[in-house]
Design a protein around this motif. Structure first.
Motif, mmCIF file in Angstrom:
data_model
loop_
_atom_site.group_PDB
_atom_site.id
_atom_site.type_symbol
_atom_site.label_atom_id
_atom_site.label_comp_id
_atom_site.label_asym_id
_atom_site.label_seq_id
_atom_site.Cartn_x
_atom_site.Cartn_y
_atom_site.Cartn_z
ATOM 1 N N UNK A 402 0.862 -1.285 -0.056
ATOM 2 C CA UNK A 402 -0.106 -0.049 0.087
ATOM 3 C C UNK A 402 0.818 1.276 -0.096
ATOM 4 N N UNK A 403 1.942 1.271 0.834
ATOM 5 C CA UNK A 403 2.740 2.596 0.919
ATOM 6 C C UNK A 403 3.516 2.713 -0.360
ATOM 7 N N UNK A 404 3.895 1.621 -1.033
ATOM 8 C CA UNK A 404 4.836 1.754 -2.271
ATOM 9 C C UNK A 404 3.797 2.131 -3.372
ATOM 10 N N UNK A 405 2.690 1.338 -3.433
ATOM 11 C CA UNK A 405 1.573 1.938 -4.607
ATOM 12 C C UNK A 405 1.027 3.347 -4.534
ATOM 13 N N UNK A 411 7.010 6.048 4.158
ATOM 14 C CA UNK A 411 6.575 5.497 5.357
ATOM 15 C C UNK A 411 6.961 3.990 5.122
ATOM 16 N N UNK A 412 7.005 3.660 3.977
ATOM 17 C CA UNK A 412 7.364 2.084 3.591
ATOM 18 C C UNK A 412 8.850 1.888 4.422
ATOM 19 N N UNK A 413 9.708 2.937 4.183
ATOM 20 C CA UNK A 413 11.170 3.006 4.779
ATOM 21 C C UNK A 413 10.953 2.958 6.402
ATOM 22 N N UNK A 414 10.267 3.780 6.786
ATOM 23 C CA UNK A 414 10.020 3.841 8.081
ATOM 24 C C UNK A 414 9.541 2.642 8.771
ATOM 25 N N UNK A 415 8.537 2.015 8.214
ATOM 26 C CA UNK A 415 7.851 0.609 8.636
ATOM 27 C C UNK A 415 9.120 -0.592 8.517
ATOM 28 N N UNK A 416 9.972 -0.389 7.566
ATOM 29 C CA UNK A 416 11.037 -1.260 7.529
ATOM 30 C C UNK A 416 12.190 -1.283 8.718
ATOM 31 N N UNK A 436 11.772 -2.532 -4.978
ATOM 32 C CA UNK A 436 11.026 -2.167 -6.187
ATOM 33 C C UNK A 436 10.552 -0.689 -6.301
ATOM 34 N N UNK A 437 9.908 -0.332 -5.192
ATOM 35 C CA UNK A 437 9.398 0.910 -5.003
ATOM 36 C C UNK A 437 10.508 1.887 -4.959
ATOM 37 N N UNK A 438 11.481 1.624 -4.260
ATOM 38 C CA UNK A 438 12.923 2.522 -4.311
ATOM 39 C C UNK A 438 13.464 2.647 -5.483
ATOM 40 N N UNK A 520 12.910 -5.652 -14.110
ATOM 41 C CA UNK A 520 12.696 -4.491 -13.511
ATOM 42 C C UNK A 520 11.212 -3.931 -13.999
ATOM 43 N N UNK A 521 11.127 -4.016 -15.524
ATOM 44 C CA UNK A 521 10.158 -3.395 -15.959
ATOM 45 C C UNK A 521 8.643 -4.076 -15.684
ATOM 46 N N UNK A 522 8.763 -5.422 -15.594
ATOM 47 C CA UNK A 522 7.477 -6.059 -15.170
ATOM 48 C C UNK A 522 7.310 -5.927 -13.499
ATOM 49 N N UNK A 523 8.234 -5.791 -12.555
ATOM 50 C CA UNK A 523 8.032 -5.454 -11.278
ATOM 51 C C UNK A 523 7.238 -3.911 -11.271
ATOM 52 N N UNK A 524 8.012 -3.020 -12.077
ATOM 53 C CA UNK A 524 7.500 -1.624 -11.781
ATOM 54 C C UNK A 524 6.320 -1.502 -12.390
ATOM 55 N N UNK A 525 5.726 -2.087 -13.386
ATOM 56 C CA UNK A 525 4.315 -1.996 -13.779
ATOM 57 C C UNK A 525 3.393 -2.229 -12.780
#
Length: 533
Positions: A402-405, A411-416, A436-438, A520-525
């Motif tokens: 959710x944070x990445x999308x 917040x994702x980094x904070x959670x990690x 992937x988000x970073x 990477x392209x498939x993941x980032x989609x």
């Protein structure tokens, strides 16, 4: 702790001269519990953060665990934390063996053995798990229980073949549980292993093959009934139920509960209520679990009013609502899009001193996400962190996604950081999402740091993570950093080969598994133009 024990002694020997005020005794007990909880968290964090495989763990344990601290409850709680944290299984095994070798204050319990076995079996390190079982059978046979048998057989049934599962059962009878005559209870464990992983065909085959040797009881029938329920074939389940009754087996609360659950999950709420009435007419008293299942069923049928009525009937049945019952009603309200009412119910739980668990948070996060309330998710997340609550894997992965999308990567980094700071090793799916988000936002250095933290704790990174980092580090001309990553992966593989089904990259020999080769392209989609669903 010593002062508490001395007070207890004084109370028992001079009862008429000196009595401890109840409030003082409760306060002292609470302080002792709190102190042990802090120590459990400290040691679990030390084990998780220990650099693996650069240094042996044993000297660290000796240095940080004073002998009086090593009690049965302490060892059980530390292993429980390591299990919840998805820790490196070999670290958990080493801690358990360390405790076995220091039995001055510690008496090994089945619970501590079962948790260690579960951690190894979950990682699919079956060879290590077998070695442990055989060793325990020789040194501490009283630790071998039906539950430990179930843990092993369930994982083998899930990840290995039918023949391998039967071989494992035979191996347990001949080499592990030596001197124990296997009967219907052990047979039920084998059947349940297949039924819980939805391998009904295999369960029926085992029943036909072995029922003469192990005459079935009601529990056997209920396990097969559970298998039909898990297969989602309600008609076949009902046919088997009536056949079971014809053969003279009297239905138990579990029999009715399984049937009710099957109808509820299919959305046939009226049929579930009919069986509930049938249960009461048979003088089979409904349990809190049965009522909770019906509340869930009302939610699946989108009948929030009936769910609330069933919940309000709980005290009238001389039962007391627990966290599970509240979760069922919250789930029903969320399914009916009554998110505000669900939030109010959480407030009611707090007022009644009923603690939230992972299901409470997971259900509410899901409801807030589906309602499009990013602010609500962030508010509940902050509340969860303020309470020092650690969610389970599926909630961690859901939140990270959710944070990445939703462009909340910080917040994702904070959670990690929060999870790692608490001594937990976030699941590789969470790392996949975060990296992937970073990387998609040009923050490959931070992605590398998170991956490094996993590797340092003895947790492999996935093929997708490695490929993304490799591409972005080369693009950024960070060849030294890529070299460091390769060295860490190679070193970890030298002492911790990938478990069956694990997918990691071997820099020297190429991919070890073709199961998960997303570019990477498939993941980032996954992050482009999609809402959380």
């Amino acid at each position: 702790m010593l002062s508490l024990l001395s007070l207890k002694k004084t109370y028992s020997t001079n009862h008429h001269l000196f009595q401890i005020p109840k409030r003082l005794f409760v306060a002292l007990s609470s302080t002792a519990t709190s102190t042990q909880s802090i120590e459990v968290e400290r040691i679990a964090r030390i084990i998780n953060d220990h650099p693996f495989p650069n240094q042996p763990l044993h000297p660290t344990l000796t240095r940080h665990i004073p002998s009086p601290l090593l009690t049965t409850a302490f060892v059980e709680n530390v292993l429980g934390r390591l299990f919840a944290a998805h820790s490196n299984g070999l670290k958990a095994l080493e801690f358990f063996k360390y405790s076995l070798n220091n039995q001055t204050h510690f008496s090994p319990s089945p619970d501590s053995f079962e948790k260690t076995l579960h951690i190894l079996a979950r990682m699919r390190y079956f060879d290590k798990a077998w070695d442990l079982m055989v060793e325990i059978g020789k040194t501490h046979p009283f630790l071998l229980t039906l539950k430990s048998m179930s843990i092993m057989l369930c994982k083998i049934a899930k990840f290995r073949s039918y023949e391998e599962t039967l071989d494992a059962f035979e191996k347990m009878e001949k080499r592990v549980f030596v001197g124990r005559k296997f009967g219907v209870e052990e047979f039920n464990v084998l059947l349940r292993a297949f039924c819980t992983v939805r391998k009904l065909k295999e369960a029926k085959s085992v029943f036909i093959k072995m029922h003469e040797r192990f005459p079935p009881n009601v529990k056997t029938m209920n396990i097969l009934l559970l298998g039909f329920k898990e297969s989602r074939d309600v008609t076949a389940m009902e046919l088997f139920y009536h056949e079971m009754v014809k053969r003279g087996f009297k239905p138990s609360s579990s029999s009715y509960g399984i049937r009710i659950d099957a109808y509820c999950k299919k959305g046939y709420f009226a049929d579930a209520l009919r069986i509930f009435e049938e249960m009461e007419k048979a003088n089979c008293l409904p349990t809190l679990e049965t009522v909770t299942t019906l509340i869930h069923g009302a939610g699946v049928a989108r009948n929030a009013m009936r769910a609330r009525e069933l919940f309000d009937e709980i005290p009238k049945r001389n039962l007391q609502a627990d966290t599970g019952a509240y979760n069922a009603l919250i789930s029903s309200l969320v399914k009916c899009k009554e998110v505000k009412s669900a939030i109010q119910l959480m407030d009611e739980m707090e007022k009644n001193n009923i603690h939230y668990d992972d299901m409470t948070y997971h259900t509410m996060f899901l409801g807030l996400m589906k309602s499009g309330s990013i602010e609500g998710v962030c508010e509940l997340y902050n509340k969860m962190v303020d309470r020092n609550f650690i969610p389970k894997t599926r909630t961690v992965v859901m939140l990270m996604k959710f944070f990445c999308v939703n462009s909340q990567i910080d917040l994702g980094l904070n959670f990690w950081g929060y999870l790692v700071g608490k001594g937990y090793c976030p699941h590789h799916h969470a790392l996949d999402l975060l990296v992937t988000g970073l990387c998609s936002r040009g923050r490959s250095h931070e992605a590398f740091k998170c991956s490094k933290q996993s590797l340092e704790r003895g947790i492999h990174v996935s093929e997708a993570v490695y490929r993304m980092l490799e591409r972005f580090l080369l693009q950024s001309n960070m060849t030294d950093t890529l070299g460091e990553l390769n060295q860490m992966i190679e070193k970890l593989q030298s002492v911790l080969p990938p478990s069956s089904g694990n997918y990691i990259h071997s820099p020297s020999s190429g991919p070890r598994c073709r199961f998960f080769k997303l570019t990477f392209v498939e993941c980032s989609k996954r992050f482009e133009g999609r809402e959380f669903g």
